[in-house]
Design a protein around this motif. Structure first.
Motif, short mmCIF file in Angstrom:
data_model
loop_
_atom_site.label_atom_id
_atom_site.label_comp_id
_atom_site.label_asym_id
_atom_site.label_seq_id
_atom_site.Cartn_x
_atom_site.Cartn_y
_atom_site.Cartn_z
N SER A 62 0.84 -1.21 0.00
CA SER A 62 0.00 0.00 0.00
C SER A 62 0.87 1.26 0.00
CB SER A 62 -0.93 0.01 1.22
OG SER A 62 -0.20 0.10 2.42
N SER A 110 0.75 4.05 -2.88
CA SER A 110 0.48 5.44 -2.51
C SER A 110 1.60 6.36 -2.99
CB SER A 110 0.34 5.55 -0.99
OG SER A 110 -0.73 4.77 -0.52
N ASP A 167 -6.60 11.48 -4.86
CA ASP A 167 -5.54 10.49 -4.75
C ASP A 167 -5.04 10.37 -3.32
OD1 ASP A 167 -5.76 9.92 -7.39
OD2 ASP A 167 -4.07 11.16 -8.03
N SER A 193 -5.00 6.94 -1.36
CA SER A 193 -3.84 6.43 -0.62
C SER A 193 -4.23 6.01 0.80
CB SER A 193 -2.74 7.50 -0.54
OG SER A 193 -2.28 7.84 -1.83
#
Length: 565
Positions: free
Chosen positions: A135, A139, A162, A166
């Motif tokens: 992740s 991100s 975004d 994230s």
């Protein structure tokens, strides 16, 4: 439990594979949409051709992946290598998603969510830590693309979206990872309840059986060895009767801890039953297993147990039997039986010792024709069955072999005669396999009918071995070891020198041990009482010359034999 675990892993693998296949489908859609396969101004045929091409390409992509999964499943790849392959696969998926985001518009792309598929699969496979790493990578990538676009003086209205995406990545990896962690811990607790012995904290009998089955299968596959220790607490019943079951439970718990602290990580210690424990030693030789057993024995002997000073030896100790696969056994049952036989040998001879399994039958295999090897293995199994039916027979046989060895030296027998006598001493009671267990262990005197059944064991024994040419010289010892010097014995009433010489030797050793052993229907005699009995029946039941020689052997070794008891 192992089958359940394997089934669960297979189902999880199917779920992960399904998620990856779905993500592959999305990847294919992006690729073909960017290549404008479905657009043309002039030809419907061209449009149909590209649709078919797209369908075939997606199908091939899925089939390739399914083939990859099937390859990993059918090829027994070690866990460490498989883990590396899975990590490489995750990195490849990350690279593919990153490239697809670039070709589908970069910061304008609508496919940034595809990182979620990788986060989900990696978290399920490897837990929260791995999911968090993925992740973070996703991100950093999408926010990095946004920042890059802003550095190029491009207005980026998707940056806030975004940022939220994230956060979704991180939250997904954390929540899913936490769930996986809780589920794994819960599963481990359930496994402990199913596989562990509640009192001692070591594994239970069922887990032992499953582990030994898997261990032997692994040995066959790798052409390696596996050793087995059986451990029994000496005089534990006496300790329990003296101090009660709570103190007995305390001893079991302490010994469980000692065992766990004196084995390797790969070894498995289990409570086999009652006061008996077992230790499975994968990839271990006989010598190494003996050293492990000796270390355990000495640690328990050194440990100070409450009230042990009142035990017969003044210390609480254990006896240990050692066997291993495949040299001393051909399957799980033989391995257990041979370790059990070694344990009872340790119990009968002094206690507080480690005994490696040894069978005279192993020596016998070198002396017989190849075509009869299977029969010797069958005889070995029969003797194990007899031992299970009548523990007296086991200890009796072992002691008679020792008496015969010593008497043979005293009488100056040749090596060939010694060998025949030893085989006869070991096999003389094999016919008891046909005697009912309740008759062998009957505490009341036998009736005439029961006595007649028991007397058949010598003839039954001959029937078992008569087809083996190399054992023909042993037949007289099995058939006539109950004959008496005055001709009143059975089965043929032979008298004096008509009874074979080696058989007369066996009869003295056999009778002496019978007199000095506890039987269900009578108490044992002392050595002095048994010697007087031999003298009393010299030239009546026994050859007087052999009796005189045997008494000399007993008097010289009496202090050793008394310890055997």
């Amino acid at each position: 439990m192992h089958k359940f675990k394997k089934s669960r892993e297979e189902r999880i693998c199917k779920i992960i594979s399904s998620v990856k296949l779905i993500s592959l489908f999305f990847y294919a859609i992006i690729i073909f949409s960017r290549c404008n396969f479905l657009y043309t101004k002039n030809s419907k045929i061209y449009i149909q051709y590209n649709i078919i091409t797209a369908f075939i390409s997606i199908t091939l992509l899925i089939l390739i992946y399914e083939g990859w999964i099937l390859f990993l499943k059918n090829n027994q790849i070690c866990i460490k290598t498989l883990r590396i392959i899975d990590i490489i696969e995750i990195l490849i998926f990350i690279a593919i998603v990153s490239i697809l985001i670039f070709i589908s518009g970069g910061y304008l792309s609508n496919y940034k969510f595809l990182f979620l598929f990788i986060i989900i699969t990696s978290t399920i496979q490897f837990g929260m830590k791995c999911g968090t790493y993925v992740s973070a990578i996703g991100s950093i990538f999408i926010l990095g693309v946004d920042i890059l676009s802003m550095l190029l003086n491009t207005v980026n209205k998707y940056f806030e979206t975004d940022l939220i995406l994230s956060g979704v990545f991180v939250l997904t990896s954390w929540l899913l990872g936490y769930y996986v962690k809780v589920e794994n811990e819960y599963r481990e607790q359930l496994a402990d309840l199913v596989n562990k012995d509640e009192l001692t904290g070591v594994y239970n009998h069922r887990f032992f059986q499953d582990s030994l089955t898997r261990g032997i299968a692994q040995c066959k596959k790798e052409n390696s060895t596996i050793a087995l220790l059986f451990i029994d607490i000496d005089h534990f019943k006496y300790y329990n009767d003296l101090y009660g079951h709570q103190k007995g439970d305390y001893v079991l718990r302490e010994i469980g801890c000692i065992l766990k602290n004196n084995i390797r990580d790969k070894d498995i210690v289990a409570r086999y039953g009652g006061e008996e424990f077992a230790v499975i030693l994968p990839r271990t030789s006989e010598g190494e297993a003996f050293l492990v057993g000796e270390r355990i024995r000495s640690k328990i002997e050194e440990y100070e147990f409450e009230g042990e000073e009142h035990l017969p030896n003044g210390k609480l100790t254990v006896s240990i039997g050692v066997s291993y696969f495949p040299e001393k056994s051909k399957n799980k049952e033989e391995l257990i039986n041979s370790a059990d036989d070694a344990l009872y040998r340790a119990k009968f001879f002094n206690k507080n010792r480690v005994e490696i399994y040894y069978s005279i039958l192993e020596e016998l295999k070198g002396d017989i024709e190849d075509k009869h090897i299977d029969l010797i293995s069958s005889i070995k199994t029969l003797i194990s069955v007899i031992n299970a039916k009548d523990r007296y027979t086991y200890g009796h046989t072992e002691r008679v072999v020792i008496y015969c060895d010593l008497l043979a030296d005293k009488l100056g027998l040749s090596e060939e005669e010694k060998k025949i006598l030893r085989y006869g001493a070991y096999l003389h009671d094999i016919g008891k396999i046909h005697i009912p267990q309740e008759l062998l262990n009957k505490k009341m005197p036998l009736t005439n009918d029961e006595w007649n059944i028991l007397k058949k064991h010598s003839e039954n024994g001959v029937e078992i071995i008569k087809t083996v040419d190399s054992l023909k010289n042993v037949i007289p010892l099995i058939l006539h070891h109950h004959e008496k010097y005055d001709g009143t014995g059975y089965p043929n009433g032979l008298k004096g020198d008509k009874i074979p010489y080696l058989t007369r030797i066996l009869t003295v050793a056999d009778s002496f041990d019978a007199m000095t052993s506890n039987r269900p229907y009578k108490s044992r005699k002392s050595y002095n009482e048994a010697i007087e009995e031999l003298k009393k029946y010299s030239s009546i039941q026994f050859d007087s010359a052999i009796v005189d020689a045997f008494i000399e052997v007993i008097n010289i070794n009496k202090h050793v034999f008394e310890k055997v008891r």
